[in-house]
Design a protein around this motif. Structure first.
Motif, mmCIF file in Angstrom:
data_model
loop_
_atom_site.group_PDB
_atom_site.id
_atom_site.type_symbol
_atom_site.label_atom_id
_atom_site.label_comp_id
_atom_site.label_asym_id
_atom_site.label_seq_id
_atom_site.Cartn_x
_atom_site.Cartn_y
_atom_site.Cartn_z
ATOM 1 N N UNK A 136 0.825 -1.209 0.000
ATOM 2 C CA UNK A 136 0.000 0.000 0.000
ATOM 3 C C UNK A 136 0.865 1.266 0.000
ATOM 4 N N UNK A 137 0.241 2.377 -0.377
ATOM 5 C CA UNK A 137 0.973 3.642 -0.468
ATOM 6 C C UNK A 137 1.488 4.111 0.886
ATOM 7 N N UNK A 138 0.914 3.583 1.960
ATOM 8 C CA UNK A 138 1.314 3.986 3.315
ATOM 9 C C UNK A 138 2.509 3.198 3.839
ATOM 10 N N UNK A 139 3.067 2.318 3.038
ATOM 11 C CA UNK A 139 4.135 1.428 3.514
ATOM 12 C C UNK A 139 5.342 2.210 4.016
ATOM 13 N N UNK A 140 5.980 1.648 5.028
ATOM 14 C CA UNK A 140 7.191 2.228 5.607
ATOM 15 C C UNK A 140 8.234 1.129 5.756
ATOM 16 N N UNK A 141 9.460 1.552 6.052
ATOM 17 C CA UNK A 141 10.554 0.611 6.281
ATOM 18 C C UNK A 141 11.232 0.945 7.597
ATOM 19 N N UNK A 142 11.599 -0.067 8.345
ATOM 20 C CA UNK A 142 12.362 0.138 9.577
ATOM 21 C C UNK A 142 13.848 0.144 9.250
ATOM 22 N N UNK A 161 12.743 -4.114 7.979
ATOM 23 C CA UNK A 161 11.552 -4.738 7.414
ATOM 24 C C UNK A 161 10.662 -3.707 6.730
ATOM 25 N N UNK A 162 9.777 -4.208 5.895
ATOM 26 C CA UNK A 162 8.651 -3.421 5.402
ATOM 27 C C UNK A 162 7.464 -3.585 6.353
ATOM 28 N N UNK A 163 6.713 -2.510 6.528
ATOM 29 C CA UNK A 163 5.435 -2.526 7.244
ATOM 30 C C UNK A 163 4.406 -1.832 6.361
#
Length: 221
Positions: A136-142, A161-163
């Motif tokens: 999704x467009x809201x994805x983030x990465x740690x 990781x991806x979230x």
């Protein structure tokens, strides 16, 4: 961000300065284990020297025949699926998926699962234009700062990781207070800075013949 960029660049360069990483990635991307003789041919280094330099990176993965199957990019399944030209490969961490298309000079499709929700994140990258889609467009990465710990895979890769969203990452961040999250686009920009630094260092030739095919940026493949 500056400290993190410096840390990432330095730790990646620790392997790359040995003149092995980029040629090795460009062999592994074909989806087959890499014979050390082939890596020596790709780097134009003596086989014994290649073996010595590989020994300095104990996290390198091998199969039962002593062939290389992983160094950042791997043939062994992980959470991060990395598909290039129909070859289904994997990476050690989410950050690898953002920097390897540029190092390989090939587009890639990424599918990764959130360690929190188990939901899938999909990213497409073209080495020329950058990220072409994020779902999704809201994805983030740690991201974490690995510090001086000797194992980049355990101290860095296993925490990156991806979230699907900041909310998805919230619980994981509570358990990992030294980590931070970035939108995927920002993580890609960070990766681009790291890649630029790596590619500024001259690499030896990467020509190698394998089953009638050629590999390397100077071959026209």
């Amino acid at each position: 961000m500056t400290d993190l960029t410096t840390d990432l660049s330095a730790r990646l360069a620790r392997f790359d300065e040995e003149a092995l990483l980029v040629p090795l990635l460009r062999l592994l991307v074909d989806g087959d284990p890499v014979i050390i003789d082939d890596l020596a041919a790709a780097t134009r280094l003596p086989v014994d020297e290649v073996r010595t330099r590989l020994a300095a990176s104990p996290e390198t993965e091998y199969d039962d025949q002593g062939r290389i199957i992983g160094q950042g990019l791997t043939l062994r399944p992980t959470r991060h699926r990395f598909t290039v030209a129909g070859e289904e490969l994997y990476t050690w961490c989410a950050f690898d998926t953002l920097i390897f298309p540029a190092l390989l000079d090939r587009p890639a499709r990424i599918e990764s699962t959130s360690p929190a929700s188990g939901d899938t994140i999909r990213v497409s990258i073209d080495p020329t234009v950058g990220i072409t889609s994020v779902e999704p467009a809201t994805a983030v990465m740690s991201l974490v700062n690995a510090g001086d710990k000797p194992s980049i895979r355990s101290s860095f890769c296993n925490q990156v990781h991806y979230f699907t969203s900041p909310q998805d990452a919230a619980g994981w961040l509570t358990e990992h207070p030294g980590a931070q999250i970035l939108p995927v686009s920002d993580a890609f920009e960070l990766g681009s800075t790291v890649v630029t630094g790596m590619l500024e260092h001259p690499q030896p030739g990467t020509r190698v013949e394998r089953s009638g095919n050629c590999c390397g940026p100077d071959t026209g493949c």
